[in-house]
Design an enzyme around this catalytic site. Structure first.
Site, PDB file in Angstrom:
ATOM      1  N   ARG A  38       0.829  -1.210   0.000  1.00 45.37           N
ATOM      2  CA  ARG A  38       0.000   0.000   0.000  1.00 45.37           C
ATOM      3  C   ARG A  38       0.865   1.261   0.000  1.00 45.37           C
ATOM      4  O   ARG A  38       2.037   1.236   0.349  1.00 45.37           O
ATOM      5  CB  ARG A  38      -0.931   0.012   1.211  1.00 45.37           C
ATOM      6  N   GLU A  44      -0.750  11.599   7.314  1.00 44.85           N
ATOM      7  CA  GLU A  44       0.500  10.985   7.795  1.00 44.85           C
ATOM      8  C   GLU A  44       0.738  11.321   9.260  1.00 44.85           C
ATOM      9  O   GLU A  44       0.549  12.472   9.681  1.00 44.85           O
ATOM     10  CB  GLU A  44       1.666  11.531   6.955  1.00 44.85           C
ATOM     11  N   HIS A  45       1.162  10.303  10.011  1.00 42.13           N
ATOM     12  CA  HIS A  45       1.418  10.466  11.449  1.00 42.13           C
ATOM     13  C   HIS A  45       0.154  10.939  12.171  1.00 42.13           C
ATOM     14  O   HIS A  45       0.226  11.778  13.068  1.00 42.13           O
ATOM     15  CB  HIS A  45       2.581  11.442  11.705  1.00 42.13           C
ATOM     16  N   ASP A  47      -2.423   8.273  12.534  1.00 45.43           N
ATOM     17  CA  ASP A  47      -3.099   7.014  12.901  1.00 45.43           C
ATOM     18  C   ASP A  47      -3.090   6.806  14.413  1.00 45.43           C
ATOM     19  O   ASP A  47      -4.106   6.483  15.019  1.00 45.43           O
ATOM     20  CB  ASP A  47      -2.501   5.810  12.157  1.00 45.43           C
ATOM     21  N   GLY A 156      11.032  -3.884   3.113  1.00 47.64           N
ATOM     22  CA  GLY A 156      11.625  -2.795   3.880  1.00 47.64           C
ATOM     23  C   GLY A 156      11.604  -1.462   3.155  1.00 47.64           C
ATOM     24  O   GLY A 156      12.325  -0.535   3.530  1.00 47.64           O
ATOM     25  N   SER A 160       4.934  -1.631   2.849  1.00 50.73           N
ATOM     26  CA  SER A 160       4.196  -2.635   3.621  1.00 50.73           C
ATOM     27  C   SER A 160       4.283  -4.054   3.088  1.00 50.73           C
ATOM     28  O   SER A 160       3.280  -4.757   2.996  1.00 50.73           O
ATOM     29  CB  SER A 160       2.721  -2.236   3.716  1.00 50.73           C
ATOM     30  N   SER A 161       5.496  -4.464   2.781  1.00 53.52           N
ATOM     31  CA  SER A 161       5.670  -5.887   2.446  1.00 53.52           C
ATOM     32  C   SER A 161       5.283  -6.743   3.643  1.00 53.52           C
ATOM     33  O   SER A 161       4.734  -7.839   3.473  1.00 53.52           O
ATOM     34  CB  SER A 161       7.114  -6.168   2.033  1.00 53.52           C
ATOM     35  N   ASP A 206      -1.812  -0.404   7.532  1.00 52.79           N
ATOM     36  CA  ASP A 206      -1.199  -1.253   6.509  1.00 52.79           C
ATOM     37  C   ASP A 206      -2.024  -2.509   6.264  1.00 52.79           C
ATOM     38  O   ASP A 206      -2.296  -2.879   5.121  1.00 52.79           O
ATOM     39  CB  ASP A 206       0.219  -1.659   6.927  1.00 52.79           C
TER      40      ASP A 206
HETATM   41  P1  ADP Z   1       7.909  -2.869   4.898  1.00 56.71           P
HETATM   42  O1  ADP Z   1       6.706  -3.474   5.518  1.00 56.71           O
HETATM   43  O2  ADP Z   1       7.798  -1.394   4.759  1.00 56.71           O
HETATM   44  O3  ADP Z   1       8.306  -3.514   3.610  1.00 56.71           O
HETATM   45  P2  ADP Z   1       9.096  -3.911   7.267  1.00 56.71           P
HETATM   46  O4  ADP Z   1      10.438  -3.734   7.885  1.00 56.71           O
HETATM   47  O5  ADP Z   1       7.895  -3.596   8.061  1.00 56.71           O
HETATM   48  O6  ADP Z   1       9.122  -3.106   5.902  1.00 56.71           O
HETATM   49  O7  ADP Z   1       8.929  -5.420   6.803  1.00 56.71           O
HETATM   50  C1  ADP Z   1       9.944  -6.044   6.042  1.00 56.71           C
HETATM   51  C2  ADP Z   1      10.197  -7.436   6.615  1.00 56.71           C
HETATM   52  O8  ADP Z   1       9.045  -8.269   6.404  1.00 56.71           O
HETATM   53  C3  ADP Z   1      11.322  -8.145   5.934  1.00 56.71           C
HETATM   54  O9  ADP Z   1      12.567  -7.794   6.490  1.00 56.71           O
HETATM   55  C4  ADP Z   1      10.976  -9.606   6.192  1.00 56.71           C
HETATM   56  O10 ADP Z   1      11.325  -9.980   7.500  1.00 56.71           O
HETATM   57  C5  ADP Z   1       9.456  -9.590   6.120  1.00 56.71           C
HETATM   58  N1  ADP Z   1       8.995  -9.928   4.765  1.00 56.71           N
HETATM   59  C6  ADP Z   1       8.220  -9.195   3.955  1.00 56.71           C
HETATM   60  N2  ADP Z   1       7.980  -9.819   2.789  1.00 56.71           N
HETATM   61  C7  ADP Z   1       8.632 -11.003   2.846  1.00 56.71           C
HETATM   62  C8  ADP Z   1       8.788 -12.120   1.953  1.00 56.71           C
HETATM   63  N3  ADP Z   1       8.238 -12.130   0.729  1.00 56.71           N
HETATM   64  N4  ADP Z   1       9.546 -13.156   2.380  1.00 56.71           N
HETATM   65  C9  ADP Z   1      10.089 -13.162   3.598  1.00 56.71           C
HETATM   66  N5  ADP Z   1       9.993 -12.151   4.461  1.00 56.71           N
HETATM   67  C10 ADP Z   1       9.277 -11.077   4.115  1.00 56.71           C
HETATM   68 MG    MG Z   2       5.967  -3.113   7.467  1.00 58.06          MG
END
Ligand code: ADP
Ligand code: MG
Length: 420
Positions: A38, A44-45, A47, A156, A160-161, A206
């Site tokens: 997302r 921003e800031h 929530d 990272g 919001s991965s 997120d």
């Molecule tokens: P963001 O959410 O902004 O991308 P975060 O630090 O909150 O950054 O989350 C990143 C972390 O989430 C990664 O370091 C990993 O630990 C985990 N992560 C996210 N996607 C994956 C994936 N596809 N495989 C393994 N770990 C993942």
């Molecule tokens: Mg995150």
């Protein structure tokens, strides 16, 4: 991006993920769960002050291909290979399946008990372990399973991965364990997993965005009541440009906590439960009592909450110039009153704002690096990207990373992956 290109990219990712599953586990997957990252357009800031945010899902996805696996009683686990990490982890499932503590009591106890075990697994599995524990705490029968995780959300990168990983797994587990769960509860379960297992005290935006967003809409989310409103993003000739500054200033973590405590202090001085309950007039009247720093922080929050509401109205009514102004004001407020921007983000915003076809631009996310979000007419998008990248390189010696997206669809699950 163009709908046909987008569908093709999604299809490619799905096939890649399924092929990887077959290679690793010698059978085809039965499910593919998909959850987007997302970006927050404005709000921003706010929530953690109970204000509203206006995110949208992006055309970048975490996909999980999975199938159940026969397992001896009491030894169930999720075997998960992540293409991003290039490793497999075995995550225990089960009331006691290798976890410390007694999970039979309240859900909080169950989560806390399991957390001790999470620490023995690599960090990236904590998010997954937390989601599994959340389902077990609801009494769901989670079967043993094999899975491959693939993500086009940069890890990272502030998009919001982590939430998309949690939401993809939760969407998968709801299907495989035949659990009925409201979308909002699913998002909250994922947030809880991130708090209790990954140790990240994130807000709820997120996960809500990854679950609740719909294609061609923004999501106006009230972070106190958790009321979600879909705001149609009608103009098809507009794209959202996400630009990663590729810097991350180290002060990030401590500063976030300090902003939160400044906001709590402001709420105490103003005698309101949360800063969202304060008006700008109240903040101004209490300038002396708040002191210069806390006053500026509070002013950002109350004005940003107001801007977010007005931005949602402006989008719904097609008042795009007004939206652009609100985005500019938001950036200035984050830079000057909240002090969470940095020279690289300010530069990206200044560069984009000077370009033809740009409706609005601002920093997005926590700040001190990370991304900007820019609304741009599709016809001008490539020229804007080229110019901003070139000028950013010239000024900073760094490369920025960019992509365009339309507001995407939230999490979904498919039972049979489509053949080519
Ligand atoms: P963001 O959410 O902004 O991308 P975060 O630090 O909150 O950054 O989350 C990143 C972390 O989430 C990664 O370091 C990993 O630990 C985990 N992560 C996210 N996607 C994956 C994936 N596809 N495989 C393994 N770990 C993942
Ligand atoms: Mg995150």
């Amino acid at each position: 991006m163009d709908r046909i290109v987008h569908d093709g990219m999604m299809n490619d990712q799905r096939q890649r993920t399924c092929a990887e599953f077959e290679r690793r586990f010698d059978r085809p997957p039965e499910w593919v769960a998909i959850a987007p990252g997302r970006v927050n357009l404005i709000g921003e800031h706010v929530d953690y002050c109970g204000g509203s945010v206006l995110p949208m899902a992006i055309e970048r996805y975490t996909m999980i291909a999975a199938a159940p696996r026969p397992a001896a009683a009491g030894s169930a686990s999720g075997r998960v290979f992540s293409t991003a990490v290039g490793a497999t982890a075995e995550i225990p499932i089960g009331p006691t399946g290798g976890t410390a503590g007694d999970p039979g009591g309240d859900p909080a106890g169950a989560m806390a008990g399991a957390m001790a075990v999470s620490t023995g697994l690599p960090g990236w599995t904590h998010y997954l372990h937390g989601v599994i524990a959340g389902f077990l705490a609801r009494g769901a029968a989670v079967p043993a399973f094999d899975a491959v995780v693939d993500s086009t959300v940069p890890l990272g990168g502030g998009l919001s991965s982590s939430a998309s990983l949690e939401v993809a797994l939760a969407t998968l587990l709801a299907a495989v364990s035949d659990t009925r769960i409201e979308p909002l509860d699913l998002a909250l379960l994922c947030q809880r997993a991130e708090h209790d297992f990954a140790g990240v005290p994130c807000g709820v935006m997120d996960q809500c965005a990854s679950v609740l967003c719909t294609a061609d809409h923004l999501l106006l989310l009230d972070c106190r009541s958790l009321t979600a409103t879909q705001v149609p993003f009608a103009r098809e000739d507009l794209l959202v440009l996400v630009t990663n500054s590729n810097v991350r200033h180290a002060l990030n973590d401590g500063e976030y906590g300090r902003r939160r405590s400044d906001c709590e202090q402001a709420a105490r001085v103003l005698a309101v439960p949360l800063l969202r309950d304060a008006t700008l007039a109240q903040v101004e009247a209490a300038r002396e009592a708040l002191g210069p720093r806390v006053h500026a922080r509070a002013r950002h929050v109350v004005t940003e909450i107001d801007r977010t509401r007005r931005a949602a109205d402006a989008i719904a009514a097609g008042r795009w110039a007004e939206l652009g102004l609100l985005m500019a004001e938001s950036h200035a407020s984050l830079r000057d009153d909240y002090e969470v921007s940095c020279p690289e983000l300010d530069l990206l915003v200044d560069l984009a704002a000077a370009e033809r076809g740009v409706i609005g631009t601002r920093m997005t996310g926590g700040g001190f690096g990370g991304c900007t979000v820019t609304l741009v007419e599709a016809a001008h998008a490539q020229a804007v990207m080229d110019r901003v990248a070139q000028e950013y390189r010239r000024h900073t010696g760094r490369e920025c990373t960019m992509f365009t997206t339309r507001p995407a669809q939230g999490a979904m699950i498919q039972t049979t992956p489509r053949p080519a």
